[in-house]
Design a protein around this motif. Structure first.
Motif, mmCIF file in Angstrom:
data_model
loop_
_atom_site.group_PDB
_atom_site.id
_atom_site.type_symbol
_atom_site.label_atom_id
_atom_site.label_comp_id
_atom_site.label_asym_id
_atom_site.label_seq_id
_atom_site.Cartn_x
_atom_site.Cartn_y
_atom_site.Cartn_z
ATOM 1 N N ASP A 1 103.660 25.070 67.371
ATOM 2 C CA ASP A 1 102.961 23.851 67.864
ATOM 3 C C ASP A 1 102.999 23.747 69.318
ATOM 4 O O ASP A 1 103.924 23.345 69.729
ATOM 5 C CB ASP A 1 103.469 22.518 67.087
ATOM 6 N N VAL A 2 101.755 23.757 69.995
ATOM 7 C CA VAL A 2 102.058 23.657 71.504
ATOM 8 C C VAL A 2 101.445 22.391 71.940
ATOM 9 O O VAL A 2 101.620 21.914 73.023
ATOM 10 C CB VAL A 2 101.055 24.881 71.911
ATOM 11 N N PHE A 3 100.207 22.011 71.133
ATOM 12 C CA PHE A 3 99.445 20.663 71.770
ATOM 13 C C PHE A 3 98.932 19.896 70.672
ATOM 14 O O PHE A 3 98.269 20.325 69.644
ATOM 15 C CB PHE A 3 98.370 21.037 72.691
ATOM 16 N N GLN A 4 99.240 18.550 70.720
ATOM 17 C CA GLN A 4 98.507 17.508 69.735
ATOM 18 C C GLN A 4 97.435 16.731 70.203
ATOM 19 O O GLN A 4 97.332 16.331 71.339
ATOM 20 C CB GLN A 4 99.519 16.574 69.185
ATOM 21 N N ILE A 5 96.508 16.789 69.445
ATOM 22 C CA ILE A 5 95.012 15.937 69.713
ATOM 23 C C ILE A 5 95.286 14.541 69.165
ATOM 24 O O ILE A 5 95.215 14.477 67.826
ATOM 25 C CB ILE A 5 93.925 16.919 69.526
ATOM 26 N N GLN A 6 94.599 13.567 69.765
ATOM 27 C CA GLN A 6 94.782 12.375 69.300
ATOM 28 C C GLN A 6 93.464 11.585 69.640
ATOM 29 O O GLN A 6 93.131 11.626 70.886
ATOM 30 C CB GLN A 6 96.030 11.527 69.907
ATOM 31 N N GLN B 1 94.629 20.259 61.259
ATOM 32 C CA GLN B 1 94.300 19.031 61.226
ATOM 33 C C GLN B 1 95.537 18.171 60.651
ATOM 34 O O GLN B 1 95.875 18.478 59.549
ATOM 35 C CB GLN B 1 92.937 18.506 60.873
ATOM 36 N N ILE B 2 95.942 17.082 61.236
ATOM 37 C CA ILE B 2 97.097 16.366 60.482
ATOM 38 C C ILE B 2 96.472 15.142 59.678
ATOM 39 O O ILE B 2 96.731 14.987 58.502
ATOM 40 C CB ILE B 2 97.929 15.818 61.771
ATOM 41 N N ASN B 3 95.507 14.570 60.028
ATOM 42 C CA ASN B 3 94.870 13.202 59.715
ATOM 43 C C ASN B 3 93.323 13.188 60.348
ATOM 44 O O ASN B 3 92.937 13.917 60.981
ATOM 45 C CB ASN B 3 95.802 12.058 59.574
ATOM 46 N N ASN B 4 92.838 12.135 59.924
ATOM 47 C CA ASN B 4 91.608 11.611 60.455
ATOM 48 C C ASN B 4 91.531 11.436 62.075
ATOM 49 O O ASN B 4 90.431 11.681 62.374
ATOM 50 C CB ASN B 4 90.984 10.313 59.682
ATOM 51 N N VAL B 5 92.698 11.011 62.571
ATOM 52 C CA VAL B 5 92.611 10.930 63.897
ATOM 53 C C VAL B 5 93.338 11.805 64.713
ATOM 54 O O VAL B 5 93.375 11.692 66.094
ATOM 55 C CB VAL B 5 93.062 9.530 64.345
ATOM 56 N N SER B 6 94.131 12.726 64.354
ATOM 57 C CA SER B 6 94.773 13.754 64.963
ATOM 58 C C SER B 6 94.982 14.991 64.391
ATOM 59 O O SER B 6 94.653 15.170 63.210
ATOM 60 C CB SER B 6 96.546 13.404 65.254
ATOM 61 N N ALA B 7 95.098 16.117 65.183
ATOM 62 C CA ALA B 7 95.407 17.492 64.927
ATOM 63 C C ALA B 7 96.269 18.071 65.773
ATOM 64 O O ALA B 7 96.745 17.577 66.748
ATOM 65 C CB ALA B 7 94.059 17.997 64.968
ATOM 66 N N MET B 8 96.489 19.216 65.355
ATOM 67 C CA MET B 8 97.691 20.012 66.117
ATOM 68 C C MET B 8 97.298 21.361 66.563
ATOM 69 O O MET B 8 96.622 22.086 65.634
ATOM 70 C CB MET B 8 98.819 20.440 65.486
ATOM 71 N N LEU B 9 97.150 21.799 67.970
ATOM 72 C CA LEU B 9 97.051 23.097 68.339
ATOM 73 C C LEU B 9 98.252 24.243 68.038
ATOM 74 O O LEU B 9 99.220 23.749 68.649
ATOM 75 C CB LEU B 9 96.579 23.151 69.835
ATOM 76 N N VAL B 10 98.050 25.125 67.270
ATOM 77 C CA VAL B 10 99.049 26.230 67.153
ATOM 78 C C VAL B 10 98.872 27.331 67.557
ATOM 79 O O VAL B 10 97.669 27.778 67.627
ATOM 80 C CB VAL B 10 99.204 26.201 65.332
ATOM 81 N N VAL C 1 85.130 16.404 74.130
ATOM 82 C CA VAL C 1 85.946 17.894 74.498
ATOM 83 C C VAL C 1 87.300 17.394 75.301
ATOM 84 O O VAL C 1 87.078 16.642 76.299
ATOM 85 C CB VAL C 1 84.950 18.858 75.012
ATOM 86 N N LEU C 2 88.323 18.109 74.681
ATOM 87 C CA LEU C 2 89.549 17.927 75.492
ATOM 88 C C LEU C 2 89.647 19.459 76.249
ATOM 89 O O LEU C 2 89.851 20.417 75.521
ATOM 90 C CB LEU C 2 90.766 17.911 74.544
ATOM 91 N N ARG C 3 89.456 19.521 77.372
ATOM 92 C CA ARG C 3 89.455 21.020 77.895
ATOM 93 C C ARG C 3 90.913 21.245 78.512
ATOM 94 O O ARG C 3 91.419 20.637 79.532
ATOM 95 C CB ARG C 3 88.375 21.090 79.225
ATOM 96 N N LEU C 4 91.795 22.033 77.415
ATOM 97 C CA LEU C 4 93.056 22.324 77.745
ATOM 98 C C LEU C 4 93.362 23.628 78.232
ATOM 99 O O LEU C 4 92.758 24.686 77.962
ATOM 100 C CB LEU C 4 93.682 22.262 76.303
ATOM 101 N N THR C 5 93.928 23.595 79.489
ATOM 102 C CA THR C 5 94.422 24.719 80.332
ATOM 103 C C THR C 5 95.693 25.090 80.237
ATOM 104 O O THR C 5 96.537 24.444 80.376
ATOM 105 C CB THR C 5 94.131 24.765 81.835
#
Length: 556
Positions: A472-477, A504-513, A544-548
């Motif tokens: 798991d490298v990054f969590q989206i909220q 996706q963890i739930n309705n409001v968050s997910a995890m970049l793996v 969009v969350l532009r992750l570098t």
């Protein structure tokens, strides 16, 4: 010992001086002759009895002589004629001093003792008296001889200077006395033929003839062991200094008052007549080793020890203080020493020198990045952009935090593993406009924004290389939640190779793996999209969350 005798020679009569009998005593014909070797040393001499004055047969003077062996004078004495005169004449002859001829033996003149007697004879008998005198002169038995003479035994000859019999050196007087390989050794009264390897020790320690012993002129009035000095006082004779002792060569002579004593030197003991060396090593005088020497001994110690002050015990030698050949460190021990090396070195096979240990060759885990061997040690180095943590770990240098970056005021410093990046503060591209730091909004009034995400948020992160997966490298909220709305998360762009996925963890968050291991240095730009949907209201929107993602070059 009577004067004229000698102690020289092996026989008691050798060199004895014999004296001839005086005339007129009536000795026998053997008187005055010394016998050769084999005799008794004394001559059997018979003394003739002489008629004395006043005896009954005196008138008949012509009676035969007992010891002379001659016949009586012719004629007979008449009573009262010349017999009395003969007695008187004889008394006169005895009163005259004895005079002898000094001529050579065998020749003599008229006997002066007979002259007064001849004057007493009558004329008729004078012719007979002269005839008897002539006959007596011709007889060898009554010939005049010298006062004394001496004959020496075989092997000796008379020395007129010392008045003693002197040994004859046959080795010098006899040509080729010994034949072959024999050598001639002169001896008292003779000589010996011995092999050339033989040795003869006599009482004078010489093979030559002994010197003559002068006769004792005056008897010694002192006790044995003393002799008179110039003041006629008796002083002790140092037999040791004058070599008058009979000590063996192996003995020591000690002078005593009136005598001397033969003792053995230190380290020797007397066995029989000789002094024999004492083997002191048998008595264990030495602590380690003993070496016997003539009359003494010497103690020796094993290596690593030395003789103590008493020259018998052995004490340890501190080789470290005496220049032991250790290259680095020396430790003394009982009887020896040990060489040791400093940390980072190891002892060579010779036991003295030290060689460096290459610690880096023993393990690859000593340093997190790179191990560098140094004399006696090692050190860990880190790559550029990292700093050493403790002794072996490498830690990223946050150039943005430390202020060592070179970003301008219009840029933002972004740190990642091993470096940093300067990015523009406003990264919004038309039709997006910047509404805050790292946030771009596309206005709804702008027709170009209908098919675009309503907003773009810029984020940056860094991961290490060769990271284990999945990770798991990054969590989206979601920042805004609408009632009845449903949120869905997905990777909209930047994951062409499928290295990442969304969980996706739930309705409001997910995890970049991170799905697969990645090796840096590498850079990913991922557009993580959140889609909001409401079926009742037929509403659909996205952001969009532009992750570098910066992947470092190392595993740390």
């Amino acid at each position: 010992m009577p004067p004229g005798s000698s102690t020289r020679g092996p026989w008691p009569w050798a060199g004895r001086r014999l004296r001839a009998a005086p005339r007129g005593t009536g000795w026998g014909p053997a008187a005055g002759r010394g016998r050769r070797s084999g005799g008794s040393g004394s001559l059997p001499l018979a003394r003739a009895q002489e008629s004395t004055e006043g005896r009954a047969e005196a008138p008949g003077w012509a009676a035969p002589r007992r010891a002379g062996g001659r016949g009586a004078l012719p004629g007979a004495a008449r009573p009262g004629s010349c017999a009395v005169r003969l007695s008187v004449c004889r008394r006169h002859c005895r009163s005259q001093p004895s005079r002898r001829s000094r001529g050579p033996p065998g020749r003599r003149g008229p006997n002066p003792r007979m002259l007064p007697f001849a004057s007493c004879l009558p004329g008729s008998l004078l012719l007979w008296a002269l005839l008897l005198l002539l006959l007596g002169a011709a007889s060898p038995q009554d010939s005049e001889e010298p006062d004394s003479y001496t004959e020496c035994t075989d092997g000796y000859e008379w020395d007129p200077d010392s008045q003693h019999c002197r040994d004859v050196n046959e080795c010098l007087t006899i040509p080729e006395a010994c034949k072959g390989e024999m050598k001639c050794i002169n001896h008292y009264g003779g000589y010996l033929c011995l092999p050339r390897s033989a040795a003869v020790i006599n009482d004078l320690h010489s093979e030559g003839p002994p010197p003559p012993v002068p006769p004792v002129e005056h008897p010694n009035p002192c006790l044995p062991g003393y002799e008179p000095d110039e003041q006629e006082s008796c002083v002790d004779v140092d037999e040791c200094a004058q070599a008058l002792h009979d000590c063996r060569p192996s003995q020591d002579c000690h002078n005593l008052p009136g005598s001397y004593q033969c003792t053995c030197p230190d380290g020797y003991r007397k066995i029989g007549p000789e002094c024999v060396d004492i083997d002191e090593c048998r008595y264990r005088y030495c602590q380690h080793r003993c070496v016997n020497l003539p009359g003494s001994f010497r103690c020796q110690c094993e290596p690593g020890f030395q003789l103590g002050p008493n020259n018998r015990s052995c004490v340890d030698v501190n080789e470290c203080d005496m220049g032991a050949p250790c290259e680095q460190r020396c430790f003394n021990s009982y009887g020896t020493f040990l060489c040791r090396c400093h940390q980072g070195y190891e002892l060579h096979r010779d036991g003295f020198s030290c060689s460096d240990i290459d610690e880096c060759s023993y393990s690859s885990y000593l340093c997190q990045y790179r191990c560098v061997n140094e004399p006696g040690r090692f050190s860990c180095h880190c790559p550029q952009g990292y700093q050493l943590l403790a002794t072996r770990l490498c830690q990223d240098i946050d150039e943005c935090e430390s202020g060592v970056h070179q970003c301008s005021e219009a840029q933002t410093c972004v740190n990642f593993h091993g470096g940093y990046r300067c990015v523009d503060t406003n990264r919004c591209v038309e039709p997006y406009v910047q509404v805050s730091d790292n946030r771009c909004l596309c206005p709804a009034s702008n027709p170009l924004c209908r098919e675009q995400p309503s907003s773009i948020v810029h984020r940056y992160m860094s991961i290490t290389s060769e990271r284990s997966v999945p990770a798991d490298v990054f969590q989206i909220q979601a920042t805004s939640v609408y009632p009845g709305a449903y949120n869905a998360f997905q990777i909209r762009a930047g994951n062409s190779q499928g290295d990442f996925y969304i969980r996706q963890i739930n309705n409001v968050s997910a995890m970049l793996v991170l799905a697969r291991p990645v090796t840096g240095p590498r850079e990913y730009v991922l557009d993580l999209e959140m889609v909001t949907m409401n079926s009742l209201m037929s509403y659909r929107a996205s952001s969009v969350l532009r992750l570098t993602v910066f992947v470092g070059a190392y595993t740390f």
